[in-house]
Scaffold this motif. Sequence first.
Motif, PDB file in Angstrom:
ATOM      1  N   SER A  24     -44.642  46.973 -54.501  1.00  0.00           N
ATOM      2  CA  SER A  24     -45.321  48.083 -53.826  1.00  0.00           C
ATOM      3  C   SER A  24     -46.491  47.592 -52.988  1.00  0.00           C
ATOM      4  O   SER A  24     -46.690  48.062 -51.858  1.00  0.00           O
ATOM      5  CB  SER A  24     -45.826  49.096 -54.853  1.00  0.00           C
ATOM      6  OG  SER A  24     -44.751  49.645 -55.573  1.00  0.00           O
ATOM      7  N   ILE A  25     -47.271  46.669 -53.509  1.00  0.00           N
ATOM      8  CA  ILE A  25     -48.397  46.121 -52.745  1.00  0.00           C
ATOM      9  C   ILE A  25     -47.886  45.416 -51.489  1.00  0.00           C
ATOM     10  O   ILE A  25     -48.445  45.567 -50.404  1.00  0.00           O
ATOM     11  CB  ILE A  25     -49.234  45.176 -53.626  1.00  0.00           C
ATOM     12  CG1 ILE A  25     -49.964  45.993 -54.695  1.00  0.00           C
ATOM     13  CG2 ILE A  25     -50.229  44.379 -52.782  1.00  0.00           C
ATOM     14  CD1 ILE A  25     -50.644  45.150 -55.748  1.00  0.00           C
ATOM     15  N   GLY A  26     -46.810  44.661 -51.612  1.00  0.00           N
ATOM     16  CA  GLY A  26     -46.218  43.994 -50.441  1.00  0.00           C
ATOM     17  C   GLY A  26     -45.722  44.983 -49.413  1.00  0.00           C
ATOM     18  O   GLY A  26     -45.921  44.799 -48.202  1.00  0.00           O
ATOM     19  N   LEU A  27     -45.086  46.078 -49.843  1.00  0.00           N
ATOM     20  CA  LEU A  27     -44.600  47.096 -48.908  1.00  0.00           C
ATOM     21  C   LEU A  27     -45.747  47.818 -48.215  1.00  0.00           C
ATOM     22  O   LEU A  27     -45.675  48.097 -47.020  1.00  0.00           O
ATOM     23  CB  LEU A  27     -43.705  48.097 -49.632  1.00  0.00           C
ATOM     24  CG  LEU A  27     -42.321  47.583 -50.039  1.00  0.00           C
ATOM     25  CD1 LEU A  27     -41.586  48.632 -50.856  1.00  0.00           C
ATOM     26  CD2 LEU A  27     -41.518  47.205 -48.806  1.00  0.00           C
ATOM     27  N   LEU A  28     -46.810  48.125 -48.951  1.00  0.00           N
ATOM     28  CA  LEU A  28     -47.969  48.771 -48.336  1.00  0.00           C
ATOM     29  C   LEU A  28     -48.610  47.860 -47.282  1.00  0.00           C
ATOM     30  O   LEU A  28     -49.031  48.321 -46.224  1.00  0.00           O
ATOM     31  CB  LEU A  28     -48.994  49.161 -49.396  1.00  0.00           C
ATOM     32  CG  LEU A  28     -48.620  50.363 -50.268  1.00  0.00           C
ATOM     33  CD1 LEU A  28     -49.658  50.558 -51.371  1.00  0.00           C
ATOM     34  CD2 LEU A  28     -48.482  51.612 -49.439  1.00  0.00           C
ATOM     35  N   GLY A  29     -48.689  46.587 -47.567  1.00  0.00           N
ATOM     36  CA  GLY A  29     -49.208  45.634 -46.581  1.00  0.00           C
ATOM     37  C   GLY A  29     -48.342  45.582 -45.339  1.00  0.00           C
ATOM     38  O   GLY A  29     -48.844  45.533 -44.214  1.00  0.00           O
ATOM     39  N   GLY A  32     -48.946  48.713 -43.286  1.00  0.00           N
ATOM     40  CA  GLY A  32     -50.232  48.597 -42.592  1.00  0.00           C
ATOM     41  C   GLY A  32     -50.128  47.716 -41.359  1.00  0.00           C
ATOM     42  O   GLY A  32     -50.670  48.040 -40.300  1.00  0.00           O
ATOM     43  N   MET A  33     -49.425  46.586 -41.479  1.00  0.00           N
ATOM     44  CA  MET A  33     -49.251  45.703 -40.320  1.00  0.00           C
ATOM     45  C   MET A  33     -48.427  46.385 -39.234  1.00  0.00           C
ATOM     46  O   MET A  33     -48.717  46.247 -38.047  1.00  0.00           O
ATOM     47  CB  MET A  33     -48.592  44.393 -40.746  1.00  0.00           C
ATOM     48  CG  MET A  33     -49.513  43.490 -41.520  1.00  0.00           C
ATOM     49  SD  MET A  33     -48.929  41.809 -41.811  1.00  0.00           S
ATOM     50  CE  MET A  33     -47.202  41.948 -42.029  1.00  0.00           C
ATOM     51  N   LEU A  34     -47.415  47.150 -39.624  1.00  0.00           N
ATOM     52  CA  LEU A  34     -46.589  47.863 -38.653  1.00  0.00           C
ATOM     53  C   LEU A  34     -47.413  48.911 -37.902  1.00  0.00           C
ATOM     54  O   LEU A  34     -47.324  49.020 -36.675  1.00  0.00           O
ATOM     55  CB  LEU A  34     -45.402  48.522 -39.355  1.00  0.00           C
ATOM     56  CG  LEU A  34     -44.449  49.310 -38.466  1.00  0.00           C
ATOM     57  CD1 LEU A  34     -43.783  48.377 -37.464  1.00  0.00           C
ATOM     58  CD2 LEU A  34     -43.413  50.018 -39.304  1.00  0.00           C
ATOM     59  N   LEU A  35     -48.243  49.670 -38.612  1.00  0.00           N
ATOM     60  CA  LEU A  35     -49.089  50.667 -37.954  1.00  0.00           C
ATOM     61  C   LEU A  35     -50.087  50.015 -37.001  1.00  0.00           C
ATOM     62  O   LEU A  35     -50.341  50.525 -35.908  1.00  0.00           O
ATOM     63  CB  LEU A  35     -49.819  51.509 -39.002  1.00  0.00           C
ATOM     64  CG  LEU A  35     -48.946  52.475 -39.806  1.00  0.00           C
ATOM     65  CD1 LEU A  35     -49.761  53.143 -40.908  1.00  0.00           C
ATOM     66  CD2 LEU A  35     -48.316  53.508 -38.901  1.00  0.00           C
ATOM     67  N   THR A  36     -50.660  48.903 -37.421  1.00  0.00           N
ATOM     68  CA  THR A  36     -51.588  48.182 -36.543  1.00  0.00           C
ATOM     69  C   THR A  36     -50.871  47.684 -35.292  1.00  0.00           C
ATOM     70  O   THR A  36     -51.411  47.763 -34.184  1.00  0.00           O
ATOM     71  CB  THR A  36     -52.220  47.001 -37.297  1.00  0.00           C
ATOM     72  OG1 THR A  36     -52.925  47.519 -38.431  1.00  0.00           O
ATOM     73  CG2 THR A  36     -53.184  46.235 -36.412  1.00  0.00           C
ATOM     74  N   ALA A  37     -49.650  47.197 -35.445  1.00  0.00           N
ATOM     75  CA  ALA A  37     -48.882  46.731 -34.293  1.00  0.00           C
ATOM     76  C   ALA A  37     -48.570  47.868 -33.329  1.00  0.00           C
ATOM     77  O   ALA A  37     -48.646  47.699 -32.104  1.00  0.00           O
ATOM     78  CB  ALA A  37     -47.591  46.066 -34.761  1.00  0.00           C
TER      79      ALA A  37
END
Length: 190
Positions: A24-29, A32-37
């Motif tokens: 879950s922590i990996g998926l949330l990260g 977050g990277m996808l939204l920033t991109a």
Amino acid sequence: MATSRQASTGFSLVEVLVSIVVLSIGLLGSIGMLLTAVRTGKEAATFAAAVNLARDLSEKVRMNPGVAARNDAANTYLVANWTAGSDAPVAAGGGCAAEACNPESLAAWDMSEWKRRVAKALPGARLSICFDDKPWNASAGEYEWACSEAGPNVVVKLGWVPHADAANSKHDGEPQRERPPRLVMQLVSG
């Protein structure tokens, strides 16, 4: 008689829960990277639109040098602190598109059409077009909206509300009026 204990195989409930938490922590990260991109891509597209608008205005100004070189009220290419929505709506077409006009009328028509495109392309657009020999404020480390009204260089200063502020931006929370120009480009050199 000797009894043999059979070793248990498989996963315990604790191991399964720990693996779910780590996943879950990996998926949330990743999210977050996808939204920033996505936000960064939108901002890059807006910046590219601003550069194209400035380039387009530069071409218009260079085609009408008699008006653009004036540093007086007759130069309708000069604009002081315009914000999107501050002008009456401009109807597309008409003006110099349908009839021949003098250089001053052409400049006024060019600017009304160009401002309409700026308001459509840049969120919360703000602009100044002026004679400015020093648009960079070295003490603040950024461009500034104020114009020197001197020198031979006509510059366009464009600002807009960014899609996402950088985490370390010193302008977070400030209104758009206080933000420095995001793009400064020379239109005519002296």
